[in-house]
Design an enzyme around this catalytic site. Structure first.
Site, PDB file in Angstrom:
ATOM      1  N   THR A 153       0.884  -1.208   0.161  1.00 37.54           N
ATOM      2  CA  THR A 153      -0.083   0.010  -0.114  1.00 37.54           C
ATOM      3  C   THR A 153       0.756   1.048  -0.104  1.00 37.54           C
ATOM      4  OG1 THR A 153      -0.101  -0.137   2.465  1.00 37.54           O
ATOM      5  CG2 THR A 153      -1.989  -1.089   1.275  1.00 37.54           C
ATOM      6  N   GLU A 171      -9.139   0.134  -1.165  1.00 36.34           N
ATOM      7  CA  GLU A 171     -10.435  -0.868  -1.779  1.00 36.34           C
ATOM      8  C   GLU A 171     -11.214  -0.034  -2.762  1.00 36.34           C
ATOM      9  OE1 GLU A 171     -11.298  -3.841   1.832  1.00 36.34           O
ATOM     10  OE2 GLU A 171     -10.273  -2.150   2.570  1.00 36.34           O
ATOM     11  N   ILE A 209      -5.191  13.354  -0.219  1.00 38.01           N
ATOM     12  CA  ILE A 209      -4.550  12.284  -0.868  1.00 38.01           C
ATOM     13  C   ILE A 209      -2.803  12.589  -0.075  1.00 38.01           C
ATOM     14  CG2 ILE A 209      -3.347  11.514  -2.634  1.00 38.01           C
ATOM     15  CD1 ILE A 209      -6.275  10.580  -2.036  1.00 38.01           C
TER      16      ILE A 209
END
Ligand SMILES: Cc1cc2nc3c(=O)[nH]c(=O)nc-3n(C[C@H](O)[C@H](O)[C@H](O)COP(=O)(O)OP(=O)(O)OC[C@H]3O[C@@H](n4cnc5c(N)ncnc54)[C@H](O)[C@@H]3O)c2cc1C
Ligand code: SF4
Ligand code: FES
Ligand code: FES
Lengths: 699, 332, 181
Positions: free
Chosen positions: A463, A662, A586
């Site tokens: 990730t 996800e 982000i």
């Protein structure tokens, strides 16, 4: 809640562990090699239900290099915990084909594998039942669905509303069983010594493995250490420990030597979890303008006899669109099958395939643009919980995505666009994923020689957690990332929640920020002086999380697909895939984009290829390898891109971030299926969309 | 995997002798090419030889021109070298296309011409030693017939076995009538394709007409000038790195809109690479039109006896034959 | 073939061979079980852990290494068959300390996530650039008798033997384009 000033959050830092990974130096679980190592190989049951009567352990012991054959009669006992997936080799019962019935330990992999092949196991066979059907008489209503949602929900009078709705869509969809298939197989190296048990494990949570394994072996937590610096993907299959961890520990205990054990790729199809197949009926009632009056979403799923896992397939429908009358439900049947588990966006992934396909059918039925239909049904508060949204930018994703994709002027007529021998179509679907945050601990430390070390038992399964947490810590400490050393992947570090539920950055980041803040305060009190032994601050976020204000917190997205369907063969190619996301702040645009497009790529794979085929006669998944269970290859993935909408949400966490691991998969399959309908006029309601589902029909 | 002895043969004679010696020991001896199928099947326990005779170092690993414009391909030649060879690319483009459509770059670097021809079915029951399978364990039954047969045969299968031959390369070789050169315990012989492979009948355990110990030494491509205009079309479940669902190799000789000659073979439909002889004879002398191609394909596929889950292969094969022939006409 | 390779369950002793193995320019003298694959020899005996085991059946590409400069799957390569070959693993792509341009491009383009498929992708990528330079055609080459060039379609097709479950393909293609162009 206030967000911290953050010069490094938002920058595209290269992965801090990139050089390790591209040079082959990164050491994954199976690559740890303590001295005096022995190799363990698993033997699986060849019946789907019954009992092990005998294991001819003695004859394989004659083979050269064989150290032990372990089965339920001679295996070390473990504590009888509730999770029967983990109490391996403790009883003669066989609950599914492929369950572990013995382990062989030998000096080399070659000898262990050969002995496992030759080991004779006698069974008493009972008839099995492995076929999921919506009308299975064994269907029952589970107490709750994963992780702790209500099984059913109802508002208003959906049946009556469907009765008088001018437009009704009533369709049944199905999704097959799917296997995670991380490229790194599940592996453990187990080592017992005076300190207790050390496990080099391939896991999404070193802390959880320790917490689960310690009581099994009657050990206090501090005597178990789980080390997993690098993990070769998980997607949920490494979220909770599976049999291989326990088996490695058992085997090492039995032979008194360190033991290595990995599930083979074929074995993984039975012993490391999978996504349940689903059958889903969706009914939508609307007026001619597409405004929904009723939504009913019912799911039928399977679980194993040894353990219940109830996928939350229709929970997403509770918050997606406004409608006064609504119902969702889940029914389960216990079959003689392997244990299903979380797989990338459990619930949302299969659920949104059905809901978003049905929305497309409604758009067609009403003659409304599918983007517009979704915008029209946007709720102002969470429709079932009545809570305000902390932020909800689905409409912005749909609009901005449509603009960038070139959606405007789309001719809704299906089956009319040709490019060479291909029929071309476009489709859209919404995505969403809840914001979860779990309690974690972290320690920040100022080193006497300068620089900082931040410790947390987080997992970087690809990730980018190691990198992103470095940025978060740098911001919280007010230093450049190069001055921060981030340590993760070891249960000896402060306890951390699982790398799952897209909760990692939010959960661990909160702990890291608080630890760094505490350290900064401590340094302030000392006027910046770092004592010779260093200065450390530790935190636990449990209390902060309990104080969280009630909101409906979710990330949103819109997926746009363009497909080409070969008129001669029915082969579907995804020509373009664009995801628009609104997921809070982000933190690293480079790794975030990888996460989004990685999820979308898996969604593409789900749409077109993935299906674990149940062998009804023998009771196992038939296509147990990567030549038969197809996942997308490089040639399948052409123009896939993602972008995001700037989103300020002060009610999330110190970073202002939502999870991104996800959401990329959610909605992709529906967008592709909707595009296939637009291309061909054929509605494929059963995944995957393989050529045989198209060739026999109109193409 | 059972322990085995490893021997490396320097030439065909010594390979045959080494295999015979191994077999005489009762160990079960087999040739080892690139190992991409054999090692895989050994690991699955499907085959358990006691001796491996490595035939990748035999001198026959290149391409030679034969009189009249044909080519002789050494059996030890790697698939990627075969595909990249300038003469193969120019004279038999469908062969290059078929080879590069198979497997992956890494596997093609390993796989040999001989091994490719003799690779075994991908039927999942065949690969799973815990289940019955007449091909692997004669007389044990064929669960595929009532179970999973989506990617198995629709033509020429038997009660005993419905498997397909998975090779891409073998399809154009069957279309070309390539001649397989064999060195055996009893001497040398030659078998023209598609006669190397056999239909399953009552003995599905035998894939080919080879006898134990037969070594493939070379494959001879007969001269066929019009094969310079040939094409291989492979339909598969993902865009690359997947076995054929259905494939077609075709070469077409058209003059004044009429088919003078043609070669057509199908992959993914039968226990053998299927030479479409009926379609070929229907086409010779007929107009090179879509209607004629469709008629020829229909005549060929009239023999099909599909099972419930693979009936889709029949219209698929028809479409692909027609499209491939039309593409060849359009390209000319 | 045809069943003759089977001789029932036998409880036989392993057969070993003493061979020299040349890896990344280093000569290793090893005693190998004939059953040992190059992948297991590298990982279990030489502690060269760069080549990864993802499937052990040739189906994922994680074990890709170069043998005499050509990419192969080390999980289907028996070690005894490569005693006279030169083997290059991801550890040997670049000289000490530095990164090979392909490795640097992978980092820059974020062409991996978990990193487990990455060594195989890198070995494949380096080989692909060479295969295209050598003029080898692929399944997407429009005219196999003509020249080939390294465009995105060619990269995607040629890299399809290396699965990446994290879905890094888009970035892998970008990295290879950057180095190969
Ligand atoms: C993941 C994967 C995907 C694949 N995809 C495809 C595909 O899409 N299309 C396709 O066509 N193939 C595909 N293949 C199969 C591949 O093409 C074959 O495995 C390969 O061609 C076999 O060649 P080899 O030299 O490695 O044979 P080996 O594995 O060495 O041998 C195969 C058989 O041939 C025998 N043999 C070898 N050489 C000789 C000889 N000279 N004389 C007599 N007997 C001999 C061996 O004893 C053995 O029985 C795939 C394989 C894998 C692993
Ligand atoms: S089709 Fe042939 S190979 Fe497959 S199970 Fe039946 S007998 Fe075996
Ligand atoms: S491990 Fe060799 S290809 Fe998967
Ligand atoms: S980076 Fe994880 S499999 Fe490719």
């Amino acid at each position: 809640m206030t967000t911290v000033a953050a010069p490094y959050a938002g920058t595209a830092l290269d992965r801090v562990d990139g050089p390790e990974k591209v040079t082959g130096r990164a050491r994954y679980a199976y690559e740890h090699a303590p001295d005096d190592l022995a190799y363990a190989v698993v033997v699986q049951s060849t019946i789907a239900r019954g009992e092990v009567r005998a294991v001819d352990a003695d004859s394989v012991l004659q083979l050269p290099g064989i150290i032990a054959t372990i089965w339920h009669e001679n295996a070390p006992r473990v504590a009888p915990i509730e999770d029967a997936e983990l109490t391996v080799l403790q009883s003669p019962r066989v609950a599914y084909r492929g369950q572990v019935v013995a382990v062989v330990v030998a000096e080399t992999i070659e000898s262990a594998t050969e002995a496992a092949r030759l080991l004779r196991v006698d069974y008493q066979v009972e008839p099995h039942d492995v076929e999921l059907r919506a009308d299975h008489p064994g269907m029952y209503r589970p107490d709750h669905v994963n992780p702790d949602y209500a099984t059913d929900s109802e508002l208003g009078d959906p049946e009556a509303a469907l009765g008088y709705a001018p437009v009704v869509v009533d369709a049944t969809y199905s999704t097959p069983a799917q296997h995670h298939n991380p490229i790194e197989p599940h592996a453990t190296v187990a080592l017992w010594d005076a300190d207790g048990l050390t496990l080099y494990d391939s896991t999404q949570s070193a802390s959880a493995v320790r917490a689960t394994i310690a009581p099994l072996f009657g050990l206090p937590q501090e005597r178990v250490r789980v080390v997993s610096p690098y993990v070769g993907g998980g997607f949920g299959s490494k979220g909770a420990p599976h049999a291989q961890v326990v088996l490695a520990a058992l085997a090492a205990k039995q032979v008194g030597r360190p033991v290595k054990l990995a599930a083979t790729r074929r074995q993984m199809f039975a012993v490391t979890g999978y996504r349940t197949p689903t059958v889903q009926r969706v009914r939508l009632g609307a007026d001619e303008d597409g405004r929904l009056s009723a939504i009913v979403h019912e799911a039928f799923e399977q679980t194993a006899t040894v353990k219940e896992f109830a996928e939350q397939t229709t929970v997403v429908t509770r918050m997606m669109y406004a409608a006064p009358h609504r119902r969702t439900s889940h029914r389960l049947v216990r079959l003689d099958v392997p244990v299903p588990t979380w797989m990338r966006a459990p619930g949302e992934t299969p659920g949104m395939f059905a809901l978003e396909s049905a929305m497309d059918e409604l758009a067609v039925a009403c003659g409304i643009d599918p983007v517009e239909l979704r915008v029209r049904n946007e709720p102002t508060v969470d429709p079932e919980r009545g809570l305000p949204f902390s932020s909800r930018n689905l409409v912005a994703c749909l609009r901005e995505g449509a603009a960038r994709f070139g959606w405007a002027g789309r001719d809704p007529e299906p089956g009319v666009r040709r490019r060479g021998r291909m029929l071309i179509g476009t489709g859209v679907a919404s995505s969403t994923y809840p914001v979860y945050r779990l309690p974690s601990e972290a320690t920040a430390r100022a080193e006497p020689g300068g620089g900082f070390t931040v410790r947390i038992a987080a997992a970087d399964i690809g990730t980018g957690a190691r990198t992103v947490l470095t940025q978060i810590a740098a911001d919280a400490l007010g230093v450049p990332p190069a001055q921060v050393r981030m340590e993760v992947g070891d249960s000896a570090l402060p306890r951390a929640s699982v790398a799952g539920g897209s909760s990692g950055t939010a959960s661990w980041g909160t702990a890291v920020v608080r630890a760094c803040e505490a350290l900064t305060d401590a340094l302030h009190r000392r006027a910046g002086d770092v004592p010779p032994g260093g200065l450390e601050a530790s935190v636990d976020t449990a209390e902060e999380l309990r104080a969280q204000r009630p909101f409906s917190r979710h990330a949103y997205g819109a997926q746009f697909a363009e497909v080409g369907v070969d008129v001669d063969t029915g082969e579907v190619r995804v020509l373009r895939l664009l995801g628009a996301f609104a997921a809070g702040r982000i933190i690293n645009p480079k790794t975030a984009r990888s996460q989004f497009i990685g999820g979308m790529t898996m969604g593409l794979s789900m749409a077109l290829f993935e299906e674990s085929v149940m062998d009804v006669e023998f009771g196992d998944y038939l296509n147990r390898d990567l030549a038969q269970y197809h996942v997308a290859a490089c040639a399948d993935v052409r123009d896939v891109d993602a972008f995001w909408i700037e989103e300020e949400d002060p009610d999330l966490n110190p970073m202002g971030s939502k999870g991104i691991g996800e959401i990329g998969i959610v909605g992709t399959a529906a967008a592709v299926a909707n595009a296939v309908h637009h291309a061909t006029g054929l509605r494929v309601r059963d995944l995957p969309i393989r050529l045989d589902r198209l060739i026999g029909r109109a193409v | 995997m059972r322990p085995f002895a490893y021997e490396r043969a320097a030439d065909a004679r010594s390979a045959v002798a080494a295999r015979a010696a191994g077999a005489a020991d009762g160990a079960g001896a087999v040739y080892l090419g690139g190992g991409t199928n054999l090692v895989d099947l050994m690991r699955l326990g499907v085959v358990s030889p006691g001796v491996l005779v490595d035939v990748t170092r035999l001198p026959s690993d290149g391409v030679e021109e034969t009189a009249g414009g044909g080519l002789l391909i050494g059996a030890a030649m790697r698939n990627s070298d075969l595909a990249a060879h300038p003469l193969v690319r120019r004279r038999y483009p469908m062969l290059t296309q078929a080879v590069v459509a198979g497997a992956s770059g890494q596997i093609r670097n390993m796989a040999t011409v001989g091994g490719n021809l003799l690779q075994r079915t991908r039927c999942s029951y065949f690969q799973d030693v815990t289940k019955p399978c007449n091909k692997r364990a004669p007389g044990s039954g064929c669960p595929a017939r009532n179970g999973d047969h989506r990617n198995l045969a629709v033509i020429g299968q038997s009660e005993a076995c419905v498997a397909t031959h998975p090779s891409d390369m073998a399809v154009p070789l069957a279309a070309l009538g390539a001649v397989v050169h064999i060195e055996g315990p009893g001497g040398a012989r030659q078998v023209p394709m598609p006669g190397l492979h056999r239909l399953p009948g009552d003995t599905p355990e035998r894939d080919t007409v080879l006898e134990p110990g037969d070594l493939i030494t070379a494959v001879e491509l007969p001269p066929l000038p019009f094969a310079a205009r040939s094409r291989y079309r492979k339909v598969r479940d993902r865009a690359s790195f997947a076995f054929a669902v259905v494939s077609v190799a075709a070469a077409l000789d058209v003059e004044d809109g009429m088919v003078k000659d043609c070669r057509i073979a199908l992959g993914g439909v039968a226990h053998i690479p299927w030479r479409a002889e009926r379609a070929e004879s229907a086409l010779r002398g007929s107009p090179a039109t879509e209607a004629a191609f469709a008629q020829a394909a229909a005549e060929e596929l009239a023999q099909a006896t599909p099972l419930p889950h693979n009936a889709f292969k029949v219209p698929l094969a028809r479409n692909v034959v027609v499209r491939t022939l039309l593409d060849l006409v359009e390209a000319s | 073939m045809n069943g003759e390779g089977n001789s029932g369950p036998v409880f036989a002793d392993p057969i070993t061979a003493d061979i020299m193995l040349s890896v990344n320019g280093d000569e290793h003298s090893v005693a190998v079980d004939t059953r040992e694959t190059l992948l297991d020899t590298l990982r279990e005996h030489l502690d060269l852990i760069g080549a990864k085991k993802g499937c052990d059946h040739g189906q994922c590409g994680a074990c890709t290494v170069l043998v005499d400069g050509r990419r192969v799957k080390s999980c289907l390569t028996l070690t005894v068959t490569v005693d006279d070959r030169e083997i290059t693993t991801v550890e040997g792509l670049a000289a000490d300390g530095a990164l090979h341009p392909m490795q640097a491009a992978f980092v820059e383009r974020d062409a991996f996530q978990c990193g487990y498929c990455t060594p195989g992708q890198l070995c494949s990528a380096v080989a692909v650039v060479r295969e295209v330079a050598d003029g080898w055609p692929s399944a997407v080459t429009p005219d196999v008798s003509g020249p080939v060039s390294l465009d995105d379609d060619e990269i995607r097709e040629r890299m399809s033997g290396n699965l990446c479950r994290c879905g890094a393909y888009v970035n892998i293609v970008a990295a290879i384009r950057q180095v190969g162009a």
